[in-house]
Scaffold this motif. Structure first.
Motif, PDB file in Angstrom:
ATOM      1  N   VAL A 280      -6.999   1.780 -17.699  1.00  0.00           N
ATOM      2  CA  VAL A 280      -7.210   2.015 -16.342  1.00  0.00           C
ATOM      3  C   VAL A 280      -8.466   2.921 -15.707  1.00  0.00           C
ATOM      4  CG1 VAL A 280      -6.093   3.808 -14.547  1.00  0.00           C
ATOM      5  CG2 VAL A 280      -4.578   2.619 -15.862  1.00  0.00           C
ATOM      6  N   ALA A 281      -9.061   3.524 -16.620  1.00  0.00           N
ATOM      7  CA  ALA A 281     -10.365   3.840 -16.149  1.00  0.00           C
ATOM      8  C   ALA A 281     -11.449   2.863 -15.969  1.00  0.00           C
ATOM      9  CB  ALA A 281     -10.887   4.947 -17.460  1.00  0.00           C
ATOM     10  N   LYS A 282     -11.450   1.863 -17.090  1.00  0.00           N
ATOM     11  CA  LYS A 282     -12.087   0.767 -16.655  1.00  0.00           C
ATOM     12  C   LYS A 282     -11.967   0.197 -15.453  1.00  0.00           C
ATOM     13  CE  LYS A 282     -12.891   0.472 -21.932  1.00  0.00           C
ATOM     14  NZ  LYS A 282     -12.547  -0.514 -22.776  1.00  0.00           N
ATOM     15  N   TYR A 283     -10.432  -0.338 -15.081  1.00  0.00           N
ATOM     16  CA  TYR A 283     -10.289  -0.908 -14.012  1.00  0.00           C
ATOM     17  C   TYR A 283     -10.692  -0.224 -12.802  1.00  0.00           C
ATOM     18  CZ  TYR A 283      -7.495  -4.455 -11.528  1.00  0.00           C
ATOM     19  OH  TYR A 283      -7.139  -5.512 -10.822  1.00  0.00           O
ATOM     20  N   ILE A 284     -10.526   1.107 -12.558  1.00  0.00           N
ATOM     21  CA  ILE A 284     -11.056   1.940 -11.505  1.00  0.00           C
ATOM     22  C   ILE A 284     -12.384   1.866 -11.434  1.00  0.00           C
ATOM     23  CG2 ILE A 284     -10.744   4.097 -10.418  1.00  0.00           C
ATOM     24  CD1 ILE A 284      -8.208   2.607 -10.097  1.00  0.00           C
TER      25      ILE A 284
ATOM     26  N   LEU B 298      -8.764  -1.905   4.395  1.00  0.00           N
ATOM     27  CA  LEU B 298      -7.668  -1.566   5.170  1.00  0.00           C
ATOM     28  C   LEU B 298      -6.571  -1.437   4.288  1.00  0.00           C
ATOM     29  CD1 LEU B 298      -8.020  -4.451   8.283  1.00  0.00           C
ATOM     30  CD2 LEU B 298      -8.513  -1.724   8.278  1.00  0.00           C
ATOM     31  N   THR B 299      -6.496  -2.329   3.137  1.00  0.00           N
ATOM     32  CA  THR B 299      -5.732  -2.343   2.005  1.00  0.00           C
ATOM     33  C   THR B 299      -6.177  -3.049   0.779  1.00  0.00           C
ATOM     34  OG1 THR B 299      -3.361  -2.601   1.604  1.00  0.00           O
ATOM     35  CG2 THR B 299      -4.386  -4.502   2.849  1.00  0.00           C
ATOM     36  N   ILE B 300      -5.535  -2.731  -0.084  1.00  0.00           N
ATOM     37  CA  ILE B 300      -5.990  -3.418  -1.348  1.00  0.00           C
ATOM     38  C   ILE B 300      -4.569  -3.844  -2.008  1.00  0.00           C
ATOM     39  CG2 ILE B 300      -7.003  -3.152  -3.766  1.00  0.00           C
ATOM     40  CD1 ILE B 300      -8.140  -0.413  -2.651  1.00  0.00           C
ATOM     41  N   ALA B 301      -4.624  -5.460  -1.949  1.00  0.00           N
ATOM     42  CA  ALA B 301      -3.388  -6.069  -2.536  1.00  0.00           C
ATOM     43  C   ALA B 301      -3.722  -6.955  -3.819  1.00  0.00           C
ATOM     44  CB  ALA B 301      -3.104  -6.960  -1.408  1.00  0.00           C
ATOM     45  N   HIS B 302      -2.719  -6.924  -4.628  1.00  0.00           N
ATOM     46  CA  HIS B 302      -2.630  -7.990  -5.611  1.00  0.00           C
ATOM     47  C   HIS B 302      -2.945  -9.379  -5.001  1.00  0.00           C
ATOM     48  CE1 HIS B 302      -1.381  -9.903  -9.375  1.00  0.00           C
ATOM     49  NE2 HIS B 302      -1.848  -8.770  -9.937  1.00  0.00           N
ATOM     50  N   ALA B 303      -3.675 -10.361  -5.751  1.00  0.00           N
ATOM     51  CA  ALA B 303      -4.066 -11.270  -5.203  1.00  0.00           C
ATOM     52  C   ALA B 303      -2.703 -12.486  -5.236  1.00  0.00           C
ATOM     53  CB  ALA B 303      -5.067 -12.104  -6.277  1.00  0.00           C
ATOM     54  N   SER B 304      -1.578 -12.167  -5.925  1.00  0.00           N
ATOM     55  CA  SER B 304      -0.410 -12.826  -5.956  1.00  0.00           C
ATOM     56  C   SER B 304       0.283 -12.638  -4.575  1.00  0.00           C
ATOM     57  CB  SER B 304       0.259 -12.696  -7.059  1.00  0.00           C
ATOM     58  OG  SER B 304       0.861 -11.188  -7.147  1.00  0.00           O
ATOM     59  N   ARG B 305      -0.190 -11.592  -3.914  1.00  0.00           N
ATOM     60  CA  ARG B 305       0.684 -11.436  -2.791  1.00  0.00           C
ATOM     61  C   ARG B 305       0.383 -12.491  -1.662  1.00  0.00           C
ATOM     62  NH1 ARG B 305       2.692  -6.131  -1.640  1.00  0.00           N
ATOM     63  NH2 ARG B 305       3.915  -7.015   0.143  1.00  0.00           N
ATOM     64  N   ASP B 306       1.385 -12.491  -0.755  1.00  0.00           N
ATOM     65  CA  ASP B 306       1.352 -13.488   0.377  1.00  0.00           C
ATOM     66  C   ASP B 306       0.387 -12.660   1.361  1.00  0.00           C
ATOM     67  OD1 ASP B 306       1.483 -14.686   2.954  1.00  0.00           O
ATOM     68  OD2 ASP B 306       3.276 -15.917   2.328  1.00  0.00           O
TER      69      ASP B 306
ATOM     70  N   ASP C 103      -6.267   5.477   4.771  1.00  0.00           N
ATOM     71  CA  ASP C 103      -5.459   6.022   3.976  1.00  0.00           C
ATOM     72  C   ASP C 103      -4.409   5.147   3.165  1.00  0.00           C
ATOM     73  OD1 ASP C 103      -6.112   8.662   4.759  1.00  0.00           O
ATOM     74  OD2 ASP C 103      -4.649   8.677   6.692  1.00  0.00           O
ATOM     75  N   ARG C 104      -4.186   3.796   3.731  1.00  0.00           N
ATOM     76  CA  ARG C 104      -3.445   2.800   3.216  1.00  0.00           C
ATOM     77  C   ARG C 104      -4.010   2.255   2.015  1.00  0.00           C
ATOM     78  NH1 ARG C 104       1.533   0.210   2.474  1.00  0.00           N
ATOM     79  NH2 ARG C 104       1.018  -1.344   1.071  1.00  0.00           N
ATOM     80  N   ALA C 105      -5.594   2.130   2.046  1.00  0.00           N
ATOM     81  CA  ALA C 105      -6.232   1.537   0.850  1.00  0.00           C
ATOM     82  C   ALA C 105      -6.327   2.673  -0.283  1.00  0.00           C
ATOM     83  CB  ALA C 105      -7.899   1.235   1.481  1.00  0.00           C
ATOM     84  N   LEU C 106      -6.433   4.075   0.323  1.00  0.00           N
ATOM     85  CA  LEU C 106      -6.523   4.998  -0.676  1.00  0.00           C
ATOM     86  C   LEU C 106      -5.042   5.238  -1.614  1.00  0.00           C
ATOM     87  CD1 LEU C 106      -8.263   7.154  -2.127  1.00  0.00           C
ATOM     88  CD2 LEU C 106      -7.194   8.872  -0.427  1.00  0.00           C
ATOM     89  N   SER C 107      -4.137   4.797  -0.662  1.00  0.00           N
ATOM     90  CA  SER C 107      -2.781   4.956  -1.545  1.00  0.00           C
ATOM     91  C   SER C 107      -2.541   3.831  -2.219  1.00  0.00           C
ATOM     92  CB  SER C 107      -1.905   4.991  -0.398  1.00  0.00           C
ATOM     93  OG  SER C 107      -0.649   4.757  -0.722  1.00  0.00           O
ATOM     94  N   ASP C 108      -2.921   2.616  -1.821  1.00  0.00           N
ATOM     95  CA  ASP C 108      -3.033   1.291  -2.390  1.00  0.00           C
ATOM     96  C   ASP C 108      -3.442   1.590  -4.147  1.00  0.00           C
ATOM     97  OD1 ASP C 108      -1.513   0.016  -0.768  1.00  0.00           O
ATOM     98  OD2 ASP C 108      -3.407  -0.901   0.017  1.00  0.00           O
ATOM     99  N   LEU C 109      -5.018   2.090  -3.689  1.00  0.00           N
ATOM    100  CA  LEU C 109      -5.787   2.361  -5.343  1.00  0.00           C
ATOM    101  C   LEU C 109      -4.965   3.250  -6.286  1.00  0.00           C
ATOM    102  CD1 LEU C 109      -8.303   1.572  -6.261  1.00  0.00           C
ATOM    103  CD2 LEU C 109      -9.460   3.289  -5.064  1.00  0.00           C
TER     104      LEU C 109
ATOM    105  N   GLU D  19      -1.681   3.654  -6.296  1.00  0.00           N
ATOM    106  CA  GLU D  19      -0.500   3.085  -6.607  1.00  0.00           C
ATOM    107  C   GLU D  19      -0.967   2.051  -7.985  1.00  0.00           C
ATOM    108  OE1 GLU D  19       1.808   1.202  -3.689  1.00  0.00           O
ATOM    109  OE2 GLU D  19       1.850   2.733  -2.624  1.00  0.00           O
ATOM    110  N   ILE D  20      -2.186   1.467  -7.860  1.00  0.00           N
ATOM    111  CA  ILE D  20      -2.770   0.494  -8.896  1.00  0.00           C
ATOM    112  C   ILE D  20      -2.834   1.528 -10.075  1.00  0.00           C
ATOM    113  CG2 ILE D  20      -4.622  -0.703  -9.422  1.00  0.00           C
ATOM    114  CD1 ILE D  20      -4.816  -1.513  -6.386  1.00  0.00           C
ATOM    115  N   GLU D  21      -3.488   2.583  -9.822  1.00  0.00           N
ATOM    116  CA  GLU D  21      -3.828   3.510 -10.773  1.00  0.00           C
ATOM    117  C   GLU D  21      -2.474   3.882 -11.723  1.00  0.00           C
ATOM    118  OE1 GLU D  21      -6.987   7.041 -11.799  1.00  0.00           O
ATOM    119  OE2 GLU D  21      -5.333   7.360  -9.892  1.00  0.00           O
TER     120      GLU D  21
END
Length: 127
Positions: free
Chosen positions: A39-43, A92-100, A17-23, A25-27
């Motif tokens: 966004v369509a191309k990114y997704i 599990l999650t999708i995180a921006h690469a800049s995150r710690d 659910d977290r990964a879907l929520s992350d996706l 939010e990214i969208e």
């Protein structure tokens, strides 16, 4: 993602659910920042990454600093944090690469463990 046949084994990508929520939010963020066409191309790149990982799960690699249980796969500026389960990879999650990642995963750890447990139970009950 739908299961794909690989010899006699089925290997799938599952989103918590977290990964879907992350996706989502990214969208949402990307629509506000760059517009729907971008966004369509990114997704689509995420969808292609999921299919690629179904076919080649070893592309998800561990980060030695974060242990060997977690596997990561980069999609543009985001990282998929995954774990192997019997029938595939669970994102599990999708995180921006800049995150710690160490801090982020530490904050999410209790919730992610519960989500993974529920996901595995759901998969087992559907088989």
């Amino acid at each position: 993602m739908s299961p794909k046949k690989k010899s006699s084994q089925t290997f799938s990508i599952y989103l918590t659910d977290r990964a879907l929520s992350d996706l989502l939010e990214i969208e949402d963020y990307s629509i506000q920042t760059w517009g729907k066409a971008v966004v369509a191309k990114y997704i689509l790149k995420f969808e292609k990454a999921f299919r690629l990982l179904e076919e080649n799960p070893d592309l998800a690699r561990p980060n030695p600093e974060l242990g060997t249980d977690l596997l990561f796969y980069r999609v543009e500026k985001h990282l998929l944090a995954c774990v192997r389960i019997k029938t595939g990879l669970a994102v599990l999650t999708i995180a921006h690469a800049s995150r710690d990642l160490e801090v982020l995963l530490g904050e999410l750890s209790p919730t992610l463990r519960l989500e993974l447990k529920r996901l595995v139970q759901k998969i087992q009950s559907s088989q």
